[in-house]
Design a protein around this motif. Structure first.
Motif, PDB file in Angstrom:
ATOM      1  N   GLN A 168       0.854  -0.955  -0.166  1.00 22.76           N
ATOM      2  CA  GLN A 168      -0.016   0.129   0.017  1.00 22.76           C
ATOM      3  C   GLN A 168       0.839   1.207   0.163  1.00 22.76           C
ATOM      4  OE1 GLN A 168      -2.516  -0.014   3.224  1.00 22.76           O
ATOM      5  NE2 GLN A 168      -3.903   1.624   2.507  1.00 22.76           N
ATOM      6  N   ALA A 204     -14.519   0.261   1.899  1.00 20.88           N
ATOM      7  CA  ALA A 204     -13.572   0.297   0.734  1.00 20.88           C
ATOM      8  C   ALA A 204     -13.937  -0.151  -0.539  1.00 20.88           C
ATOM      9  CB  ALA A 204     -12.193  -0.071   1.341  1.00 20.88           C
ATOM     10  N   GLY A 205     -13.470   0.148  -1.558  1.00 22.50           N
ATOM     11  CA  GLY A 205     -13.690  -0.387  -2.900  1.00 22.50           C
ATOM     12  C   GLY A 205     -13.779   0.564  -3.890  1.00 22.50           C
ATOM     13  N   LYS A 206     -14.250   0.001  -5.241  1.00 22.93           N
ATOM     14  CA  LYS A 206     -14.229   1.082  -6.417  1.00 22.93           C
ATOM     15  C   LYS A 206     -15.375   2.094  -6.307  1.00 22.93           C
ATOM     16  CE  LYS A 206     -11.582  -1.942  -9.384  1.00 22.93           C
ATOM     17  NZ  LYS A 206     -11.510  -3.308  -9.583  1.00 22.93           N
ATOM     18  N   ASP A 207     -16.670   1.247  -5.843  1.00 28.78           N
ATOM     19  CA  ASP A 207     -17.843   2.303  -5.780  1.00 28.78           C
ATOM     20  C   ASP A 207     -18.087   2.856  -4.347  1.00 28.78           C
ATOM     21  OD1 ASP A 207     -18.202  -0.254  -4.564  1.00 28.78           O
ATOM     22  OD2 ASP A 207     -20.325  -0.075  -4.992  1.00 28.78           O
ATOM     23  N   ARG A 208     -18.719   3.824  -4.189  1.00 29.95           N
ATOM     24  CA  ARG A 208     -19.063   4.651  -3.117  1.00 29.95           C
ATOM     25  C   ARG A 208     -20.201   3.937  -2.363  1.00 29.95           C
ATOM     26  NH1 ARG A 208     -15.683   8.728  -1.174  1.00 29.95           N
ATOM     27  NH2 ARG A 208     -14.787   9.809  -3.112  1.00 29.95           N
TER      28      ARG A 208
END
Length: 178
Positions: free
Chosen positions: A3, A106-110
């Motif tokens: 990270q 966490a992730g690509k989309d809100r």
């Protein structure tokens, strides 16, 4: 998986949420042995807005402020002894809870409202599991008694704080740039 190190802005946000958690300690209903505070509200926001790592770091900042002697723990307490006392497990739970909430959101989309509610609820389960566990050991309480004094009184307000935190998160997350 490696990270990237957190940005200076991210560290500033973590420090800010550590300070907000400290302020939340003074917004309290003083029930012995575990007061009801607004700290878990700021733990939820920190995890959801900053992510797992920075959310947890915000709570480490908060704990370190108290350990070095600033009166930032509930009731104006301070010092390392608070971590070893009946409410110390909740403080460690703040770190774990913020991390879990951040990882779950966490992730690509809100995440939407219900995903935020679910993540914050799971984060609170970890927070309270650590808190109740230490309360049982230090205060020599049965599980039933520890739940009666360390969890049950917090449930109505806890639900309200989770809902408020999720709503605020949806409104402000576009403005929090890490």
């Amino acid at each position: 998986m490696r990270q990237n190190p957190p940005s200076l802005r991210g560290l500033a946000y973590a420090s800010m949420f550590g300070a907000l958690t400290a302020a939340g300690a003074f917004m309290m209903i003083p029930l012995p042995p575990v007061p009801i505070t607004m700290q878990d509200f700021f733990v939820s926001l920190a995890g959801a807005l900053l992510g797992g790592y920075l959310g947890a770091m915000s709570q480490v900042v908060y704990i370190l402020l108290g350990v070095i002697g600033l009166p930032v723990f509930a009731g104006g307490k301070a010092g390392f002894g608070v971590l070893l006392g009946p409410t110390g497990g909740y403080l460690i739970g703040f770190v774990v809870g913020a991390y879990v909430i951040g990882r779950m959101t966490a992730g690509k989309d809100r995440p939407g409202f219900w995903r935020l509610i679910a993540a914050m609820t799971v984060g609170h389960v970890f927070l309270y599991a650590l808190g109740i566990g230490q309360l049982m050991v230090v205060a020599k309480l049965t599980l039933a008694k520890a739940l009666a004094v360390g969890l049950i009184p917090t449930i109505p307000g806890g639900i309200l704080k989770i809902v408020m935190a999720a709503m605020i998160c949806i409104k402000v997350r576009e403005h929090v740039k890490l």
